[in-house]
Design an enzyme around this catalytic site. Structure first.
Site, short mmCIF file in Angstrom:
data_model
loop_
_atom_site.label_atom_id
_atom_site.label_comp_id
_atom_site.label_asym_id
_atom_site.label_seq_id
_atom_site.Cartn_x
_atom_site.Cartn_y
_atom_site.Cartn_z
N LYS A 15 107.33 11.41 -2.94
CA LYS A 15 107.91 11.21 -4.27
C LYS A 15 109.42 11.46 -4.28
O LYS A 15 110.18 10.69 -4.83
CB LYS A 15 107.28 12.18 -5.30
CG LYS A 15 105.79 12.02 -5.51
CD LYS A 15 105.29 12.94 -6.63
CE LYS A 15 105.47 14.41 -6.40
NZ LYS A 15 104.64 14.99 -5.30
N ARG A 88 102.15 17.58 -14.25
CA ARG A 88 101.21 17.93 -13.17
C ARG A 88 99.88 18.40 -13.73
O ARG A 88 98.97 18.72 -12.96
CB ARG A 88 101.81 19.04 -12.33
CG ARG A 88 102.39 18.62 -10.99
CD ARG A 88 102.98 19.85 -10.36
NE ARG A 88 103.14 19.83 -8.95
CZ ARG A 88 104.29 19.62 -8.32
NH1 ARG A 88 105.36 19.30 -8.98
NH2 ARG A 88 104.34 19.71 -7.01
N ARG A 123 109.20 18.34 7.13
CA ARG A 123 110.18 17.98 6.09
C ARG A 123 111.38 18.92 6.10
O ARG A 123 111.24 20.12 6.28
CB ARG A 123 109.45 18.06 4.75
CG ARG A 123 110.21 17.56 3.59
CD ARG A 123 109.28 17.16 2.52
NE ARG A 123 108.73 18.30 1.78
CZ ARG A 123 108.04 18.17 0.67
NH1 ARG A 123 107.79 16.97 0.19
NH2 ARG A 123 107.57 19.22 0.05
N ARG A 156 111.82 24.23 3.27
CA ARG A 156 111.41 25.01 2.11
C ARG A 156 110.40 26.09 2.49
O ARG A 156 109.53 25.85 3.32
CB ARG A 156 110.76 24.08 1.08
CG ARG A 156 111.77 23.40 0.18
CD ARG A 156 111.17 22.30 -0.62
NE ARG A 156 109.90 22.63 -1.25
CZ ARG A 156 109.22 21.81 -2.02
NH1 ARG A 156 109.70 20.60 -2.26
NH2 ARG A 156 108.08 22.16 -2.55
N ARG A 167 98.58 23.97 -2.00
CA ARG A 167 99.23 23.00 -2.90
C ARG A 167 98.38 21.74 -3.03
O ARG A 167 98.30 21.12 -4.10
CB ARG A 167 100.64 22.67 -2.40
CG ARG A 167 101.60 23.83 -2.67
CD ARG A 167 102.87 23.73 -1.84
NE ARG A 167 103.69 22.58 -2.18
CZ ARG A 167 104.64 22.08 -1.38
NH1 ARG A 167 104.90 22.64 -0.21
NH2 ARG A 167 105.34 21.04 -1.77
P1 AMP Z 1 107.57 20.34 -5.79
O1 AMP Z 1 108.95 20.47 -5.26
O2 AMP Z 1 107.45 19.28 -6.84
O3 AMP Z 1 106.54 20.19 -4.70
O4 AMP Z 1 107.23 21.71 -6.54
C1 AMP Z 1 107.25 22.96 -5.85
C2 AMP Z 1 106.50 24.00 -6.65
O5 AMP Z 1 107.13 24.18 -7.93
C3 AMP Z 1 105.05 23.65 -6.98
O6 AMP Z 1 104.18 23.98 -5.91
C4 AMP Z 1 104.82 24.51 -8.22
O7 AMP Z 1 104.63 25.87 -7.88
C5 AMP Z 1 106.15 24.39 -8.95
N1 AMP Z 1 106.18 23.22 -9.88
C6 AMP Z 1 106.93 22.09 -9.76
N2 AMP Z 1 106.70 21.24 -10.77
C7 AMP Z 1 105.76 21.83 -11.55
C8 AMP Z 1 105.07 21.46 -12.74
N3 AMP Z 1 105.29 20.26 -13.33
N4 AMP Z 1 104.17 22.32 -13.26
C9 AMP Z 1 103.94 23.51 -12.68
N5 AMP Z 1 104.52 23.92 -11.55
C10 AMP Z 1 105.43 23.10 -10.98
#
Ligand code: AMP
Length: 210
Positions: A15, A88, A123, A156, A167
């Site tokens: 994404k 999400r 990554r 990360r 996740r």
């Molecule tokens: P991402 O970079 O999108 O993979 O997000 C990393 C982490 O941030 C996720 O594993 C969640 O802990 C938190 N996070 C990101 N977006 C959301 C969301 N829309 N709702 C809840 N937690 C989020």
């Protein structure tokens, strides 16, 4: 062109990479809740402190924390948007809808579970500009350096194997119900994410009509 877009898919499904390419081509902002939360953590804000334990554990930050920051970010936005990592949960999708935001398309980038761990563990991302690379599928031109802004690439903290597995479970349990949610509204477009970055991009361009 469809300009109000949600990018959906499993963690590590591409994404962020696609959003970086699309934002240039479409001239719309890339809004990533993951990036916003990581920035809040780095800055040590209240939001960042509250989000920290959830992120480290591979769980979702509570809806009410995330809904507020997205609603505020979108309220002044007129160019369209590429939402990456939001909504999400069904509650987040309801909140977005209730805020009056119209969505033109939800692009679901599909990647089988068994490919996700390798994709995420390789990554590397740029904390300065948000660009994302991959050691084998999308390496930066210079090792450890961001092609876009020259920043130092990092891995990360939540991109290690055990957190990735959590996740993925979180994605299946809480985010996948959105597939039905948006397909029942006639907004869902499926794209094969198990492909070259440029091929996935071409498929998304077709969906978004540009
Ligand atoms: P991402 O970079 O999108 O993979 O997000 C990393 C982490 O941030 C996720 O594993 C969640 O802990 C938190 N996070 C990101 N977006 C959301 C969301 N829309 N709702 C809840 N937690 C989020």
């Amino acid at each position: 062109m469809k300009k109000r877009v949600i990018l959906m898919g499993p963690p590590g499904g591409g994404k962020g990479t696609q959003a970086s390419l699309l934002k240039e081509a479409m001239e719309v902002p890339h809004i990533s809740t993951g990036d916003m939360l990581r920035a809040a953590r780095k800055a040590g804000t209240e939001l960042g402190k509250k989000a920290d334990a959830y992120i480290v554990a591979g769980q979702l930050v509570p809806d009410e924390l995330v809904n507020g920051i997205v609603a505020e970010r979108l309220s002044s936005e007129t160019r369209g948007f590429l939402l990456d990592g939001y909504p999400r949960t069904v509650a987040q999708a309801d909140s977005l809808e209730a805020s009056g935001q119209v969505v033109d398309a939800v692009v679901l980038i599909e990647v089988p579970d068994e490919l996700i761990v390798d994709r995420i563990v390789g990554r590397r991302s740029c904390p300065k500009c948000g660009s994302v690379f991959h050691l084998s599928t999308l390496p930066p031109k210079v090792d450890g350096v961001c092609d876009a802004c020259g920043g130092e690439l990092i891995q990360r903290g939540d991109d290690c194997e055990d957190v990735v597995k959590q996740r993925l479970t979180t994605y299946h349990d809480q985010t996948q119900p959105l597939i039905e949610y948006y397909s029942s509204r006639g907004l869902l477009y499926r794209v094969n994410g198990n492909n070259e970055v440029s091929a996935v991009f071409a498929e998304i361009r077709k969906v978004l009509e540009f």
